[in-house]
Write an enzyme that holds these catalytic residues in place. Structure first.
Site, PDB file in Angstrom:
ATOM      1  N   THR A 177      -5.438   4.256  61.360  1.00 44.40           N
ATOM      2  CA  THR A 177      -5.807   3.163  62.256  1.00 44.40           C
ATOM      3  C   THR A 177      -5.245   1.741  61.541  1.00 44.40           C
ATOM      4  O   THR A 177      -5.065   1.738  60.261  1.00 44.40           O
ATOM      5  CB  THR A 177      -7.331   3.040  62.342  1.00 44.40           C
ATOM      6  N   ARG A 205     -12.825  10.613  74.527  1.00 46.00           N
ATOM      7  CA  ARG A 205     -13.477  10.247  73.357  1.00 46.00           C
ATOM      8  C   ARG A 205     -13.082   8.535  72.850  1.00 46.00           C
ATOM      9  O   ARG A 205     -11.851   8.465  72.844  1.00 46.00           O
ATOM     10  CB  ARG A 205     -13.434  11.176  72.053  1.00 46.00           C
ATOM     11  N   VAL A 206     -13.940   7.888  72.694  1.00 47.65           N
ATOM     12  CA  VAL A 206     -13.543   6.496  72.294  1.00 47.65           C
ATOM     13  C   VAL A 206     -14.524   6.293  70.957  1.00 47.65           C
ATOM     14  O   VAL A 206     -15.504   6.495  70.749  1.00 47.65           O
ATOM     15  CB  VAL A 206     -14.315   5.591  73.168  1.00 47.65           C
ATOM     16  N   GLY A 207     -13.576   5.878  69.841  1.00 45.63           N
ATOM     17  CA  GLY A 207     -14.049   5.443  68.577  1.00 45.63           C
ATOM     18  C   GLY A 207     -14.712   3.945  68.405  1.00 45.63           C
ATOM     19  O   GLY A 207     -14.799   3.418  69.501  1.00 45.63           O
ATOM     20  N   ASP A 208     -14.650   3.512  67.324  1.00 44.08           N
ATOM     21  CA  ASP A 208     -15.148   2.262  66.590  1.00 44.08           C
ATOM     22  C   ASP A 208     -14.176   1.445  67.166  1.00 44.08           C
ATOM     23  O   ASP A 208     -14.321  -0.056  67.366  1.00 44.08           O
ATOM     24  CB  ASP A 208     -15.630   2.197  65.353  1.00 44.08           C
ATOM     25  N   GLY A 229     -11.716   4.376  59.514  1.00 41.25           N
ATOM     26  CA  GLY A 229     -12.122   5.530  59.072  1.00 41.25           C
ATOM     27  C   GLY A 229     -12.861   6.531  60.090  1.00 41.25           C
ATOM     28  O   GLY A 229     -12.521   6.289  61.347  1.00 41.25           O
ATOM     29  N   HIS A 230     -14.123   6.931  59.756  1.00 43.20           N
ATOM     30  CA  HIS A 230     -14.756   7.450  60.806  1.00 43.20           C
ATOM     31  C   HIS A 230     -15.570   6.965  61.879  1.00 43.20           C
ATOM     32  O   HIS A 230     -16.506   6.442  61.538  1.00 43.20           O
ATOM     33  CB  HIS A 230     -15.587   8.551  59.883  1.00 43.20           C
ATOM     34  N   GLY A 231     -14.951   6.947  63.102  1.00 40.19           N
ATOM     35  CA  GLY A 231     -15.257   5.824  64.131  1.00 40.19           C
ATOM     36  C   GLY A 231     -16.834   6.371  64.484  1.00 40.19           C
ATOM     37  O   GLY A 231     -17.604   5.161  64.842  1.00 40.19           O
TER      38      GLY A 231
HETATM   39  N1  GLY Z   1     -11.585   4.623  63.368  1.00 42.99           N
HETATM   40  C1  GLY Z   1     -10.933   5.106  64.363  1.00 42.99           C
HETATM   41  C2  GLY Z   1     -11.519   5.992  65.094  1.00 42.99           C
HETATM   42  O1  GLY Z   1     -12.358   6.650  64.627  1.00 42.99           O
HETATM   43  O2  GLY Z   1     -11.279   6.283  66.152  1.00 42.99           O
END
Ligand code: GLY
Length: 306
Positions: A177, A205-208, A229-231
């Site tokens: 990202t 799917r939508v992340g952060d 990182g981990h969204g």
């Molecule tokens: N941080 C990006 C995502 O998880 O989509």
């Protein structure tokens, strides 16, 4: 909170103007790290040129992220990762700390520069976040051209999807990202973030990254923040807003460290965060093995790393 999970951090003191970019928290192979750092340096220089010329923090972070989106090294724009259907779906957002206006797009079909569309959502719509086909229709009505998917899909993205689907690689990691934070000479801060999300994610799917407060936040009263990182973990702890708010009582580096440590302790999620505080000071931290980054400040100093 103990921040043993933090693997690296960096800080720079107050400045009239400053910009800091990242190329994603993750585990980049040693031979590719120089490519990622060089890409961040080019992006930071492009954003700094905007600030040097008296431009706004908002224009600077948009310009920096466009450069990163155009660089196939990164998981954003060209080079974005593929979902479980083998398709690109893009997430991006941008926020202006002086007005608290923001714009975002999510689960967007291939367009070269989703951050420019997020900016247009902010400037030319009544909304903050547009999704999927509605976002694509808005972009086309605003004059953005849909990209031929094959022009944005790299061999590396195909290989990563194949490895994830064959269970040869960790499924669910969203490395690469990109993001930028800046403070301009007028004391305004801004943040922008863009991503292809997570390899082998479910369609939709939508992340952060497109979520104000999770992937991106900016407030002149506190700081601008872009996370990576981990969204799913970042959404659950509103990481970007949490880190920005932490600068009320701590420096930018400490705010990044403390918020990532809290996320790791509460959710197990890992990642990174970059911050430009209201006084122009900069800070970053990561809980991953790598996070490429680069900074430029008004005193002419440049710094970068991974
Ligand atoms: N941080 C990006 C995502 O998880 O989509």
């Amino acid at each position: 909170m103990a921040d043993d999970a933090v693997t690296a951090s960096w800080a720079h003191g107050p400045c009239t103007w400053s910009i800091l970019v990242h190329g994603g928290a993750g585990d980049v192979a040693a031979e590719r790290v120089p490519l990622h750092v060089a890409g961040c340096e080019r992006a930071a220089a492009a954003g700094a040129a905007v600030l040097q010329a008296g431009g706004s923090a908002l224009d600077a972070v948009q310009r920096a992220v466009e450069v990163l989106e155009d660089d196939p090294c990164f998981n954003a724009g060209t080079g974005a990762c593929l979902n479980a259907d083998g398709a690109i779906e893009l997430d991006a957002s941008i926020m202006d700390g002086s007005t608290l206006r923001a714009g975002g797009v999510c689960a967007l079909a291939p367009f070269k520069n989703p951050i420019a569309i997020a900016r247009r959502v902010m400037d030319a719509s009544r909304h903050v976040l547009l999704a999927g086909e509605g976002a694509a229709r808005f972009a086309q009505e605003q004059g953005f051209a849909r990209a031929d998917p094959s022009s944005m899909i790299t061999d590396l993205a195909r290989a990563r999807l194949a490895a994830a689907q064959a269970k040869r690689a960790t499924e669910g990691w969203a490395g690469g990202t990109v993001g930028a934070v800046a403070r301009d000479a007028g004391g305004r801060v801004a943040a922008a973030t863009s991503t292809g999300g997570m390899v082998n994610k479910l369609a939709g799917r939508v992340g952060d990254s497109p979520i104000v407060g999770a992937g991106t936040y900016a407030d002149d009263a506190t700081a601008a923040c872009s996370t990576t990182g981990h969204g799913e973990a970042m959404i659950r702890v509103c990481l970007a807003k949490t880190a920005s708010d932490a600068t009320r009582t701590a420096g930018a580096e400490h705010a990044a460290r403390a918020s990532l440590a809290m996320m790791h302790a509460r959710t197990g999620g890992t990642g990174g965060a970059i911050l430009a505080a209201r006084d122009g000071s900069l800070g970053l931290a990561r809980t991953t093995r790598t996070m490429s980054w680069a900074a430029v400040t008004d005193d002419g100093s440049r710094a970068s790393g991974a």
